[in-house]
Write a protein that holds these residues in place. Sequence first.
Motif, PDB file in Angstrom:
ATOM      1  N   ARG A 186       3.059  -0.707   4.003  1.00 25.16           N
ATOM      2  CA  ARG A 186       3.854  -0.842   4.749  1.00 25.16           C
ATOM      3  C   ARG A 186       2.690  -0.160   6.158  1.00 25.16           C
ATOM      4  O   ARG A 186       3.497  -0.371   7.738  1.00 25.16           O
ATOM      5  N   ILE A 221       3.624  -7.581   4.722  1.00 31.17           N
ATOM      6  CA  ILE A 221       3.299  -6.736   3.233  1.00 31.17           C
ATOM      7  C   ILE A 221       3.286  -8.020   2.157  1.00 31.17           C
ATOM      8  O   ILE A 221       3.632  -8.972   2.366  1.00 31.17           O
ATOM      9  N   SER A 222       2.196  -7.392   2.007  1.00 31.18           N
ATOM     10  CA  SER A 222       2.349  -8.393   0.682  1.00 31.18           C
ATOM     11  C   SER A 222       3.346  -7.880  -0.196  1.00 31.18           C
ATOM     12  O   SER A 222       4.162  -6.778  -1.085  1.00 31.18           O
ATOM     13  N   ARG A 223       3.318  -9.014  -1.008  1.00 28.88           N
ATOM     14  CA  ARG A 223       4.750  -9.452  -2.582  1.00 28.88           C
ATOM     15  C   ARG A 223       4.626  -9.299  -3.398  1.00 28.88           C
ATOM     16  O   ARG A 223       5.225 -10.386  -3.436  1.00 28.88           O
TER      17      ARG A 223
END
Lengths: 159, 258
Positions: B44, B71-73
Amino acid sequence: MASRLIYPLYQMGNPQLRIFRPPFFLTLVRPGKEQPPDVVQFRIPMVMTKFDVRNYVEKIYNVPVGAVRTRIQYAQPLVIGTNKKRNHLNQKVKRPDYKVAYVQLAQQQTFEFPDIFPKKDVKSAEGSVEEMQEKFMEDEEQRQKPDPRRGGVTEWFGL
Amino acid sequence: MAATSAGRVLTLCRQFQNAFRISTTLSAQQSTVTLTKGRSYPHRLPSTLLSSSWSCNLDLAVQCRPLHTTISRRGLEEFFDIPENWGEATVKSGAPWTAKQLRTKSNEDLHKLWYVLLKEKNMLLTIEQESKRQGQQMPSPERLKKIDRSIRRLDTVVKERENALRLLQTGQERARPGDWRKDVFGRIYWYRFREHALPWYMNRRYKRKRFYTPAFVAPHLRLRLEKYLRAKTRKQKKESENQAVLKEKFPQMQAKSQ
């Protein structure tokens, strides 16, 4: 923080302890016993607590965590019951114990441990040693097979 | 975001890191954001940094390129390798980070890199445990060693920086206070202080630990000193005898420099 953490003494009114650059590593393991679909099993360092695990998984992996339960697993020797195992220097050896954490995911998420070692048909490179070896093994197997004209009948008896 | 089909190589390996820097003229620390192509863990922080810098940048006559960082989810998938690598015999990975390379990075970058390495190590440990469970060979186990070395070197660099800062600001050489003390055996050692909730004269366990040498140990001290001196002379004599023998055999030999 660093590898050898020294936690400052906590007295009431102190600010919340924060650890930057945590030196803790989690291992996701396949459960030995059947677990509910929303439970993920980890092996964690002995010094971690349920709160540590919750914060770790939520903050670093963005995974919503419901409940965390932990237990310490005594590392059994290969022959369960004896503790007489010694190494080549005749020192007593024991496998290290480890802590297991069962993390229940929130928001009705489920997790299934995947199969990381699927069978893949590997074609060796042309003209390489592996290819020659494989070809040789195939020829050997072909030679060992019984005569197909006998239709599955064994060759023990004559004719 | 760039295609994730590129290998994990790119996160770890400096040579393949085609970092493109988005810098503004505002300030060096605030604005340099390093992004790696391919496999990346955008946190973030980059997006918040960028948004703040872009909002106050509009007045300046600087070319702003709007950039969106997702953002990597991926959550628990990050404990495993990318699905293309499942079942492979070897997985390509780059060289570990050296201390020299890490010293060029800023503190924010090192902080982020720590978490990148942490997640990578978690992934490798997971694969290792699963391979033991299934009775298969772990693909490329040397990755674990590389990650360990990178983490250790990162720690070293951060420690160096902390040491330097502390020396400049306070003049203290050590982070943890301590003192030279004698133990029961008459040996002098560096005792590192611990935090206690009580003063020392009220701490029963601490008082049981004696930081002085009792009188009956004095003869033993002398004997120990004699033993040490005897061993030292023995070693020196042996060394000089060895040199003499060699000198006899090889007269042109130079004397061994200490």
